[in-house]
Design an enzyme around this catalytic site. Structure first.
Site: not given
Ligand code: HDE
Length: 696
Positions: A155, A82
């Site tokens: 997510n 990420h």
């Protein structure tokens, strides 16, 4: 040699030029005095201190050394996953009290607003990678509640690749650039990734999602978010209700097509972050509704799959999500590094009334997120950074360490003490864990209830519309075609056979695999009786508005300014945006002599950057465009990507030159009524019926 300076005027300011031509602008009036980090006033920021005009630099130059020392250390380690992300501030507003289910303070009072910070991200790419990688998007929300920070680190996909946290390093190593060659960047289309996946059947459900359009969202604003794991709500009596969290975008969902994503990454690698920035700057604040799926132990015991298994979801048709509040993003950070780069999300940040389940992925994450902050932010005092500090009162005896900005005041830095100083714990107000009864031997075992790896993958595929199914097949083909090792391709086909035979056959055929492999050995026979879940499809849940979308209007000299104005008015009324794409960014002169400023020149504003396009051109203008490859691509791509295209009559030759056979999505406009019809069509976002004809 004596310095010969000369005063010049730049931007109405008197500026001094040194004898090398360098600019010295001196502090006066409103311009603050430049200082070192120690506060010492600086006399010259353009030249290092030298012995003689052309002589060696002097180590005594403390201003230079401090400046370079600080610059050399500007980077902190990027997130190991990420890394590429973009954040914004906002607030969460509670709809109704949920006191029945949870004692979390944030859910007690209707209408209460809680400050929030959200960071969206891709997973695989490094910090400087492009936005539209085929990838899962992180959707991490920090809620600064009155009882401490609550992070929902989720997510945009409700399931995950693996079931047990111990597999995470392997999974991430496999998707990252291959270690010997250092590529490919931000892509799963390579041998290592598919090798690992094809040897990890538990990833099959997630694979269906990442090969679907969910993994190439049009914008952060148009995607859902999921907490993924099962959590617990605990009420004042410590009664537990299982809960799953879902964020639903008010503007509806939307994705791009793969060919478009590839081109967007070249045209604007910052496509998603620019979109969020533009929307918030324009006051068009994106909004999501937080929904919860609530269930008890009985439901969990009777559900088809294990609620502790993060590769499974609970279909919304079985358990309806209940809206409990809304999240609005209304402010960009003042400084990207200070806020978006340094924000530290942690799954273990939960307030009283929210608790964990035994999901082995979640349990592992609860270790990882604290550990990673020390590596990245370099100090145990990362909570002293304003973006990470709670916004409620807090008191503890943690002290010292690197960059300690707050230390205990007074004599007592321990408890219990005899001085009557310092904070104390409170059994009723503090965080309490659910008194879960646990028994059994100490083992390294995957629960048998986690063993069905294909049934929900099949359910996901079966729940998609025909174009969405086609996109999954095309994505799998694209990715596996980049895999050089044939046995890996075949292994994947053997898994697909357990998911959907037609899909497997189609992909095998497109890859040129002649002998179909046997279906992979399945620990549990795949089920084909799971009902279609419409909630899993993007297209079945499309918006019925064009709000928040953007039209690119190609204009030339001599265009119809009145029509352009009507289009702009109609789009503004719809809540959509418009950008002018002109042969020269300076703009064009319309037929009525008025001047229309451009936002983009054609090279910089290809149609992939827009949700639909309009061609408001003149006959002479089109003549000139016909020779421009970028103008032809503008039209050809918009058509190939199934976008609605509005045009004036004069644009016809451009269609011919671009090889486009106009269909019902190519809409002639010459009046306000035509424009209304065009916008009506745009609400469908894409003309998917065209896709077969353009065969991307
Ligand atoms: Fe993460 N994950 N993760 N993850 N994750 C990180 O934390 C980790 C997982 C997610 O915008 C890291 O601060 C492990 C699932 C997001 O700053 C790290 C496992 C989900 C973000 C980490 C997982 C996520 C991270 C890297 C397997 C969806 C970005 C830097 C057990 C529910 C947050 C950092 C942001 C970031 C570990 C699996 C979401 C290394 C060990 C499942 C959105 O701690």
């Amino acid at each position: 040699m004596e310095k010969k300076s000369q005063t010049v005027t730049i931007h109405d300011q008197k500026v001094e030029r040194g004898n090398g031509g360098e600019l010295h602008q001196f502090a006066d009036g409103d311009t603050p005095l430049l200082t070192t980090a120690q506060g010492g006033p600086v006399a010259d920021d353009q030249n290092t201190l030298k012995y003689g005009e052309r002589g060696p630099s002097l180590i005594e130059d403390f201003h230079f050394r401090e400046k370079i020392f600080h610059f050399d250390h500007e980077r902190i380690p990027e997130r190991v996953v990420h890394a590429r992300g973009y954040g914004a501030h906002g607030y969460f507003e509670t709809y109704e009290s949920l006191a029945k289910y949870t004692r979390a303070d944030i859910f007690q009072r209707a209408g209460e607003k809680t400050p929030a910070f959200v960071r969206f991200s891709t997973v695989a790419g490094s910090k400087g990678s492009f936005d539209l990688a085929r990838d899962v998007r992180g959707f991490a929300v920090k809620l600064y509640t009155q009882e401490g920070n609550w992070d929902i680190v989720g997510n945009n996909i409700p399931v995950f690749f693996i079931q047990d946290a111990i597999k995470f390093p392997d999974m991430v190593h496999a998707v990252k650039p291959e270690p010997d060659r250092g590529f490919p960047q931000a892509q799963s289309a390579h041998d290592n990734f598919w090798d690992f996946i094809s040897l990890t059947p538990e990833s099959m459900h997630m694979i269906m999602w990442v090969m679907s359009d969910r993994a190439i969202p049009r914008s952060f604003r148009f995607m859902q978010g999921f907490g993924v794991h099962t959590f617990r709500f605990l009420n004042a009596d410590d009664e537990s209700t299982f809960v799953k969290f879902i964020w639903k975008p008010k503007l509806g969902m939307q994705s791009v097509v793969w060919n478009e994503a590839v081109k967007i990454n070249g045209a604007d690698p910052d496509f998603h972050r620019r979109d969020l920035w533009d929307a918030i700057q324009a006051g068009d604040f994106p909004e999501w509704e937080l929904c919860v799926q609530l269930f008890d132990q009985d439901f969990a015991d009777n559900f088809d799959f294990d609620v502790l298994d993060a590769t499974k979801l609970i279909p919304e048709e079985i358990l309806a999500p209940i809206p409990v509040g809304r999240l609005v993003l209304d402010r960009m950070p003042d400084n990207f590094f200070a806020e978006t780069e340094q924000v530290a999300f942690m799954t273990q940040n939960v307030p009283p009334g929210i608790d964990f389940s035994n999901d082995p992925l979640l349990q592992g994450r609860n270790f990882s997120y604290l550990d990673t902050q020390l590596k990245r932010l370099g100090s145990t005092n990362f909570t002293h950074l304003p973006i990470n500090a709670p916004k409620c009162p807090f008191h503890h005896f943690q002290q010292d360490g690197h960059m300690a900005m707050r230390n205990p005041v007074g004599r007592a830095n321990y408890q219990p003490n005899s001085w009557g100083e310092g904070a104390r714990e409170h059994p009723a107000r503090g965080h309490r864990s659910y008194r879960d009864e646990v028994e059994g031997p100490k083992v390294r075992l995957r629960a048998a209830s986690f063993a069905d790896h294909y049934s929900q993958a099949g359910q996901f595929y079966n729940s998609q519309t025909a174009p969405e199914q086609e996109h999954i097949a095309m994505a799998l083909t694209f990715e596996l075609a980049k895999v050089e090792t044939l046995v890996i391709r075949e292994r994947m086909i053997s898994h697909l056979l357990n998911i959907d035979e037609t899909l497997a056959t189609k992909v095998a055929d497109k890859l040129g695999i002649k002998d179909m492999p046997e279906p992979a050995d399945a620990a549990v026979a795949p089920r084909d009786d799971l009902p279609v879940s419409d909630a899993l499809s993007i297209l079945k849940n499309g918006p019925d508005s064009f709000k928040g979308r953007k039209v690119g209007v190609l204009v030339t000299d001599g265009c119809d300014a009145g029509l352009l104005k009507s289009l702009h008015t109609a789009l503004t009324a719809e809540g959509a945006m418009m950008e002018i794409v002109a042969p020269k960014v300076g703009g064009v002169e319309a037929a009525d002599g008025s001047f229309i400023e451009g936002n983009q020149m054609i090279d910089g504003g290809p149609s992939v950057l827009f949700d639909s396009v309009a061609l408001i051109v003149s006959e002479e203008g089109v003549e000139r465009l016909l020779g421009e490859a970028t103008a032809r691509d503008f039209v050809a791509d918009a058509f190939a990507h199934c976008k609605f295209i509005a045009h004036v009559e004069a644009a016809q030759p451009l269609f011919e030159k671009a090889g486009v056979q106009p269909d019902e999505g190519v809409i002639a406009i010459s009046s306000a009524a035509d424009i209304a019809g065009f916008i009506e069509s745009c609400r469908k976002l894409r003309l998917w019926a065209r896709e077969k004809a353009v065969k991307l």
